[in-house]
Motif scaffolding. Structure first.
Motif, mmCIF file in Angstrom:
data_model
loop_
_atom_site.group_PDB
_atom_site.id
_atom_site.type_symbol
_atom_site.label_atom_id
_atom_site.label_comp_id
_atom_site.label_asym_id
_atom_site.label_seq_id
_atom_site.Cartn_x
_atom_site.Cartn_y
_atom_site.Cartn_z
ATOM 1 N N LEU A 173 -49.953 34.681 -12.411
ATOM 2 C CA LEU A 173 -50.842 34.300 -11.310
ATOM 3 C C LEU A 173 -50.283 34.774 -9.974
ATOM 4 N N LEU A 174 -48.967 34.600 -9.787
ATOM 5 C CA LEU A 174 -48.344 35.046 -8.544
ATOM 6 C C LEU A 174 -48.453 36.559 -8.380
ATOM 7 N N GLU A 175 -48.230 37.272 -9.484
ATOM 8 C CA GLU A 175 -48.326 38.733 -9.415
ATOM 9 C C GLU A 175 -49.757 39.166 -9.117
ATOM 10 N N ILE A 176 -50.738 38.451 -9.693
ATOM 11 C CA ILE A 176 -52.147 38.760 -9.408
ATOM 12 C C ILE A 176 -52.427 38.579 -7.928
ATOM 13 N N GLN A 177 -51.902 37.496 -7.363
ATOM 14 C CA GLN A 177 -52.125 37.246 -5.943
ATOM 15 C C GLN A 177 -51.548 38.380 -5.095
ATOM 16 N N ASP A 178 -50.342 38.830 -5.432
ATOM 17 C CA ASP A 178 -49.727 39.937 -4.690
ATOM 18 C C ASP A 178 -50.561 41.204 -4.795
ATOM 19 N N LEU A 179 -51.038 41.488 -5.999
ATOM 20 C CA LEU A 179 -51.827 42.706 -6.207
ATOM 21 C C LEU A 179 -53.152 42.640 -5.460
ATOM 22 N N ILE A 180 -53.770 41.451 -5.446
ATOM 23 C CA ILE A 180 -55.033 41.303 -4.720
ATOM 24 C C ILE A 180 -54.820 41.569 -3.240
#
Length: 404
Positions: free
Chosen positions: A16-23
């Motif tokens: 989830l954290l990585e998704i947030q960074d990518l977004i």
């Protein structure tokens, strides 16, 4: 691109954290970062579907929930069940629901028939299908809109013939088999069904007129990245028009057709007989937040739920217990404002005009979407009224003066 099936909550949170960074990086479609984002989104969705499945409530729980939601007492249910004692017996699970009770409750309380009987919607539609009464179509309004030719001699026979021809022109049949197409969604009700079919036939008719201008359709195009790219078109001043062009470039017909009187219809998702995907929008509310959520909701139905002759007709003001509607809501919300960004944002924690603006800039979406999400979740439609884009949709489609 090392990513594995999620098996632990720690791994879930890490992704989830990585998704947030990518977004936040807003990667270009086709880049490694975009592919990574897509892969992680699929893994997270699969984990959450398994870990937190959306379960349809049992019929009695659904009725009790709707009673609580609407402040109803047992005596208010007597018109649906017949007697006070019967209401008590049904709610205490001592007496099963009958077909007549299911029909009455579904229409009166707005609970889907599949929830009330626990079978697939297609089976419901088949078993509950009544004789077609062609005179029940909203003929006067259809004539006023130019869908039917005005009759100089309005005999019952000739009027019914007009409606039959109108239905037949979009490939439906004259007899009861005209209603072979299955309706689903919260806008469907026995009281409005004929008006909904008339609207639906008109949408199919207009979609076919646009077919030669559409790109080729490949259902593999559907993904979270596709929906997010669509949502980010809202950033433009001409976002609604760009969104229609974007979808039509990918072979999806989009028809803007105001709803007929009495129907609380926001949008529809369906396939034509030849498989052409169609989205119909009524623009019942002339607001940007409503436009974008409805559009993403209908695209989600095309992606996940629409098959063959099944059609979704949606009233997005109504609360729904249909798991497909819940899933379409969840996908649309995630595409517009990803959960990992939403829950940690100032717009969610300390909402203000400034914090809404910051989040909209970060996600490259219109502030109306953020404001609309806040109003919906807080069930307070008085707040941020100046941010939701009143009067900013119909003008793009020459519908400003149309009587809705």
């Amino acid at each position: 691109m090392n990513a594995k099936v999620i098996r632990t909550e720690e791994q879930h949170q890490e992704y989830l954290l990585e998704i947030q960074d990518l977004i936040t990086q807003n990667p270009q479609q086709g880049s490694r970062a975009a592919e990574r984002l897509e892969l992680l989104s699929v893994l997270v969705e699969a984990y959450e579907n398994q870990k937190f499945p959306i379960e349809v409530p049992d019929p009695i729980s659904a009725i009790l929930f709707r009673m609580q939601e609407q402040g109803l007492r047992q005596t208010d249910l007597i018109p649906y069940f017949g007697t006070r004692s019967r209401v008590s017996e049904v709610l205490s699970r001592k007496r099963p629901l009958t077909v007549n009770m299911i029909r009455a409750i579904s229409s009166g309380l707005g609970i889907s028939t599949e929830t009330l009987v626990g079978i697939e919607p297609a089976e419901i539609a088949q078993s509950a299908r009544d004789e077609v009464d062609w005179s029940c179509f909203p003929i006067k309004e259809m004539v006023a809109r130019g869908w039917l030719q005005k009759l100089t001699n309005k005999t019952v026979e000739s009027t019914e013939e007009l409606v039959k021809n109108f239905i037949a022109n979009v490939g439906m049949q004259f007899s009861n088999t005209a209603f072979r197409r299955t309706l689903g969604g919260d806008a469907d009700s026995p009281a409005t069904r004929y008006a909904l079919y008339a609207w639906l036939a008109r949408v199919i008719q207009r979609a076919r007129e646009r077919k030669s201008a559409l790109g080729s359709f490949d259902r593999n195009v559907f993904s979270q990245t596709f929906l997010r790219e669509l949502a980010q078109l809202s950033w433009s001043e001409h976002g609604p028009v760009l969104a229609v062009e974007f979808l039509e470039k990918h072979g999806i017909a989009v028809v803007i057709e105001p709803n007929l009187k009495g129907t609380l219809l926001d949008g529809a998702a369906l396939h034509d007989n030849d498989g052409m995907p169609i989205i119909g929008l009524t623009l019942r509310f002339d607001r940007l937040d409503n436009f974008w959520f409805t559009l993403l909701h209908e695209v989600s139905h095309l992606w996940k739920h629409v098959v063959a002759e099944e059609t979704f007709l949606d009233n997005l003001d109504a609360s729904s217990d249909d798991r497909r509607e819940l899933e379409a809501n969840r996908i649309a919300k995630e595409a517009l404002i990803p959960r990992v960004s939403w829950k940690r944002s100032d717009a969610y924690l300390n909402p203000s005009t400034q914090s809404i603006d910051r989040l909209s800039r970060e996600l490259k979406i219109h502030p109306a979407i953020v404001a609309g999400r806040l109003r919906k979740e807080r069930e307070n439609y008085m707040i941020f009224n100046d941010l939701v884009g009143h009067g900013q949709v119909r003008k793009h489609f020459n519908l400003t003066g149309v009587d809705f």
